[in-house]
Design a protein around this motif. Structure first.
Motif, mmCIF file in Angstrom:
data_model
loop_
_atom_site.group_PDB
_atom_site.id
_atom_site.type_symbol
_atom_site.label_atom_id
_atom_site.label_comp_id
_atom_site.label_asym_id
_atom_site.label_seq_id
_atom_site.Cartn_x
_atom_site.Cartn_y
_atom_site.Cartn_z
ATOM 1 N N LEU A 20 -6.482 8.343 -6.716
ATOM 2 C CA LEU A 20 -6.312 8.010 -5.831
ATOM 3 C C LEU A 20 -7.065 8.382 -4.342
ATOM 4 C CD1 LEU A 20 -3.949 5.072 -6.452
ATOM 5 C CD2 LEU A 20 -6.441 4.524 -6.613
ATOM 6 N N ARG A 21 -6.605 10.029 -4.708
ATOM 7 C CA ARG A 21 -6.225 10.452 -3.112
ATOM 8 C C ARG A 21 -5.506 10.257 -2.775
ATOM 9 N NH1 ARG A 21 -12.658 11.286 -2.571
ATOM 10 N NH2 ARG A 21 -13.376 12.139 -4.862
ATOM 11 N N GLY A 22 -4.379 9.641 -3.024
ATOM 12 C CA GLY A 22 -3.166 9.705 -1.476
ATOM 13 C C GLY A 22 -3.302 8.549 -0.886
ATOM 14 N N ARG A 23 -4.298 7.564 -1.322
ATOM 15 C CA ARG A 23 -4.283 6.465 -0.561
ATOM 16 C C ARG A 23 -4.441 5.050 -1.668
ATOM 17 N NH1 ARG A 23 -5.239 6.673 4.534
ATOM 18 N NH2 ARG A 23 -6.351 9.069 5.210
ATOM 19 N N CYS A 24 -3.731 3.773 -1.064
ATOM 20 C CA CYS A 24 -3.894 2.936 -1.422
ATOM 21 C C CYS A 24 -5.308 2.232 -1.850
ATOM 22 C CB CYS A 24 -2.930 1.632 -0.643
ATOM 23 S SG CYS A 24 -2.693 -0.039 -1.896
ATOM 24 N N ARG A 25 -5.522 1.807 -3.035
ATOM 25 C CA ARG A 25 -7.198 0.561 -3.965
ATOM 26 C C ARG A 25 -7.342 0.276 -2.388
ATOM 27 N NH1 ARG A 25 -9.868 2.002 -8.176
ATOM 28 N NH2 ARG A 25 -7.541 2.948 -9.451
ATOM 29 N N TYR A 26 -6.707 -1.030 -2.705
ATOM 30 C CA TYR A 26 -6.821 -2.096 -2.228
ATOM 31 C C TYR A 26 -6.506 -1.765 -0.462
ATOM 32 C CZ TYR A 26 -5.210 -2.820 -6.476
ATOM 33 O OH TYR A 26 -5.354 -2.786 -7.662
ATOM 34 N N CYS A 27 -5.898 -1.107 0.448
ATOM 35 C CA CYS A 27 -6.142 -1.054 1.686
ATOM 36 C C CYS A 27 -6.138 0.283 2.694
ATOM 37 C CB CYS A 27 -4.784 -1.518 2.642
ATOM 38 S SG CYS A 27 -3.165 -0.420 1.616
ATOM 39 N N GLN A 28 -6.531 0.908 1.467
ATOM 40 C CA GLN A 28 -6.454 2.774 1.923
ATOM 41 C C GLN A 28 -5.057 2.984 2.820
ATOM 42 O OE1 GLN A 28 -9.019 3.855 0.494
ATOM 43 N NE2 GLN A 28 -9.206 2.551 -0.530
ATOM 44 N N THR A 29 -4.384 2.098 3.261
ATOM 45 C CA THR A 29 -2.876 2.618 3.080
ATOM 46 C C THR A 29 -2.998 4.438 2.671
ATOM 47 O OG1 THR A 29 -2.274 1.079 3.858
ATOM 48 C CG2 THR A 29 -0.454 2.782 5.067
ATOM 49 N N LYS A 30 -1.900 5.814 3.266
ATOM 50 C CA LYS A 30 -1.395 6.542 2.704
ATOM 51 C C LYS A 30 -0.347 6.604 1.611
ATOM 52 C CE LYS A 30 -3.576 10.204 5.968
ATOM 53 N NZ LYS A 30 -3.502 11.632 6.358
ATOM 54 N N ILE A 31 -0.364 6.914 0.643
ATOM 55 C CA ILE A 31 0.365 6.616 -0.401
ATOM 56 C C ILE A 31 1.678 8.533 -0.143
ATOM 57 C CG2 ILE A 31 1.030 6.525 -2.482
ATOM 58 C CD1 ILE A 31 -1.411 5.801 -3.368
ATOM 59 N N SER A 32 2.624 7.428 -0.118
ATOM 60 C CA SER A 32 4.103 8.899 0.403
ATOM 61 C C SER A 32 3.276 10.164 -0.908
ATOM 62 C CB SER A 32 5.416 8.605 0.914
ATOM 63 O OG SER A 32 5.981 9.662 1.050
ATOM 64 N N ILE A 33 4.141 11.238 0.224
ATOM 65 C CA ILE A 33 3.780 12.641 -1.007
ATOM 66 C C ILE A 33 4.750 12.335 -1.935
ATOM 67 C CG2 ILE A 33 5.050 14.261 0.521
ATOM 68 C CD1 ILE A 33 1.948 15.087 -1.900
ATOM 69 N N GLN A 34 6.024 12.118 -1.587
ATOM 70 C CA GLN A 34 7.156 11.729 -2.217
ATOM 71 C C GLN A 34 6.718 10.953 -3.530
ATOM 72 O OE1 GLN A 34 10.381 9.121 -0.687
ATOM 73 N NE2 GLN A 34 10.062 8.435 -3.302
ATOM 74 N N TYR A 35 6.376 10.439 -4.047
ATOM 75 C CA TYR A 35 5.907 10.043 -5.985
ATOM 76 C C TYR A 35 4.973 11.099 -6.520
ATOM 77 C CZ TYR A 35 6.065 4.982 -3.716
ATOM 78 O OH TYR A 35 6.327 4.054 -2.828
ATOM 79 N N PRO A 36 3.975 11.845 -6.319
ATOM 80 C CA PRO A 36 4.173 13.341 -6.920
ATOM 81 C C PRO A 36 4.833 13.735 -7.376
ATOM 82 C CG PRO A 36 2.383 13.036 -5.188
ATOM 83 C CD PRO A 36 3.224 11.645 -5.201
ATOM 84 N N LEU A 37 5.616 14.777 -6.072
ATOM 85 C CA LEU A 37 6.640 15.104 -5.747
ATOM 86 C C LEU A 37 7.458 15.121 -6.657
ATOM 87 C CD1 LEU A 37 6.540 16.635 -1.976
ATOM 88 C CD2 LEU A 37 5.293 17.983 -4.588
ATOM 89 N N VAL A 38 8.346 13.826 -6.926
ATOM 90 C CA VAL A 38 9.388 13.588 -7.249
ATOM 91 C C VAL A 38 9.160 13.671 -9.210
ATOM 92 C CG1 VAL A 38 11.157 11.343 -8.234
ATOM 93 C CG2 VAL A 38 10.767 12.362 -5.700
ATOM 94 N N GLU A 39 7.724 13.253 -9.475
ATOM 95 C CA GLU A 39 7.524 13.328 -10.984
ATOM 96 C C GLU A 39 7.047 14.833 -11.150
ATOM 97 O OE1 GLU A 39 4.830 8.461 -10.088
ATOM 98 O OE2 GLU A 39 4.136 10.424 -10.182
ATOM 99 N N LEU A 40 6.371 15.172 -10.707
ATOM 100 C CA LEU A 40 5.698 15.928 -11.021
ATOM 101 C C LEU A 40 7.526 17.171 -11.361
ATOM 102 C CD1 LEU A 40 3.999 18.608 -11.622
ATOM 103 C CD2 LEU A 40 3.630 19.526 -9.165
ATOM 104 N N LEU A 41 8.304 17.129 -10.363
ATOM 105 C CA LEU A 41 9.598 17.817 -10.406
ATOM 106 C C LEU A 41 10.825 17.280 -11.496
ATOM 107 C CD1 LEU A 41 11.877 19.116 -8.341
ATOM 108 C CD2 LEU A 41 12.844 17.268 -7.432
ATOM 109 N N SER A 42 10.058 16.361 -11.833
ATOM 110 C CA SER A 42 11.202 15.731 -12.389
ATOM 111 C C SER A 42 10.526 16.069 -14.065
ATOM 112 C CB SER A 42 10.803 14.024 -13.231
ATOM 113 O OG SER A 42 11.787 13.864 -13.995
ATOM 114 N N GLY A 43 9.181 15.912 -14.287
ATOM 115 C CA GLY A 43 8.696 16.644 -15.440
ATOM 116 C C GLY A 43 8.951 18.006 -15.314
#
Length: 285
Positions: free
Chosen positions: A88-111
């Motif tokens: 999604l290149r860091g943006r919501c598919r529907y409203c194009q608002t930026k998605i917080s970098i927290q989401y991939p960082l927490v997932e990557l850290l957990s992995g």
């Protein structure tokens, strides 16, 4: 445990960590909102305030994932840990608002941390316990970083699980776990009240006491001083860097819980090796 190649166990742990990391993001974002709403509901009952109470925020398990801005439900493709954010290149598919970098960082850290746990303990019950330990620390640190709250819903179960595992024992004996939990809590409690009596200000929260007590229950009293020293060092480095870069004001308090969690996880995985290296470095061994 099934007989699989060790590298495959590590890869499976990483994938599982990514999946759990997606859920941890939900916990980090929704648990504080649920807690605050519950407190307001309780206050209304105590104060006997009439009228309709506010609706509860979305739950942690049942409500599907959605965009925080436009509230549109996310598709299965959007929910793929880490890769969904990249696609999604860091943006919501529907409203194009930026998605917080927290989401991939927490997932990557957990992995990554999940893979390290299995690499350290192998395919064992200790690794399974270590994964739970790791995931709770990530969620607690994320919540404290965002809200300066360390929920009892996370710190207390972590404490009790550590005490229960000591009955086996898995990591430390029961006497060591009980003693360390008490020392961990009382040490920061003493620092808190000493600082408050001297300055009239609160230097940390009660959640920090409970988190250190939980770490003591998992690792014993020997780990407490290194965890406190290491967390203080990490906090000083991070805080000093943020202030130097003018991304954090000196007057704004910085949560200490994430640094305790980080130091505790490092000691859980590499504590004996770090201690042995220190003793060799100082000529004490």
């Amino acid at each position: 445990m099934p007989d699989l190649p060790f590298a495959l166990w590590i890869a499976l742990a990483a994938v599982l960590g990514l999946l759990v990391g997606s859920f941890l993001n939900v916990v980090i974002l929704r648990l504080p909102e649920r807690m605050a709403a519950a407190w307001r509901h309780e206050a209304r009952d105590v104060l006997k305030i009439e009228g309709d109470a506010e609706p509860m925020p979305p739950g942690i398990v049942r409500e599907p994932s959605h965009c925080p801005h436009c509230k549109h439900p996310l598709s299965a493709l959007d929910n793929i840990p880490l890769f969904g954010w990249l696609l999604l290149r860091g943006r919501c598919r529907y409203c194009q608002t930026k998605i917080s970098i927290q989401y991939p960082l927490v997932e990557l850290l957990s992995g990554i941390l999940s893979a390290v746990i299995v690499w350290k303990f192998g395919p064992s019950w200790a690794a399974l316990a270590g994964l739970g330990f790791t995931w709770v620390l990530i969620a607690a640190a994320g919540i404290d970083f965002r809200t300066q709250l360390l929920p009892d819903q996370l710190t207390l179960p972590l404490l009790w699980l550590g005490l229960l595992l000591s009955l086996l024992p898995m990591f430390v004996s029961a006497p060591s776990a009980i003693l360390a939990a008490a020392i961990g809590y009382l040490s920061l409690w003493s620092v808190y009240w000493g600082f408050k009596l001297l300055t009239g200000k609160e230097g940390m929260g009660y959640g920090d006491f409970k988190l250190l007590a939980a770490l003591g229950a998992w690792m014993g009293p020997v780990a407490l001083l290194p965890i406190v020293l290491l967390s203080s060092l990490i906090g000083a480095l991070v805080g000093g860097s943020l202030i130097a870069l003018r991304k954090h004001e000196r007057e704004i308090p910085m949560p200490f819980g994430p640094f305790i969690a980080a130091a505790g996880w490092v000691w859980f995985v590499a504590g004996p090796d770090l201690l042995d290296g220190y003793l060799h470095l100082t000529g004490m061994r």
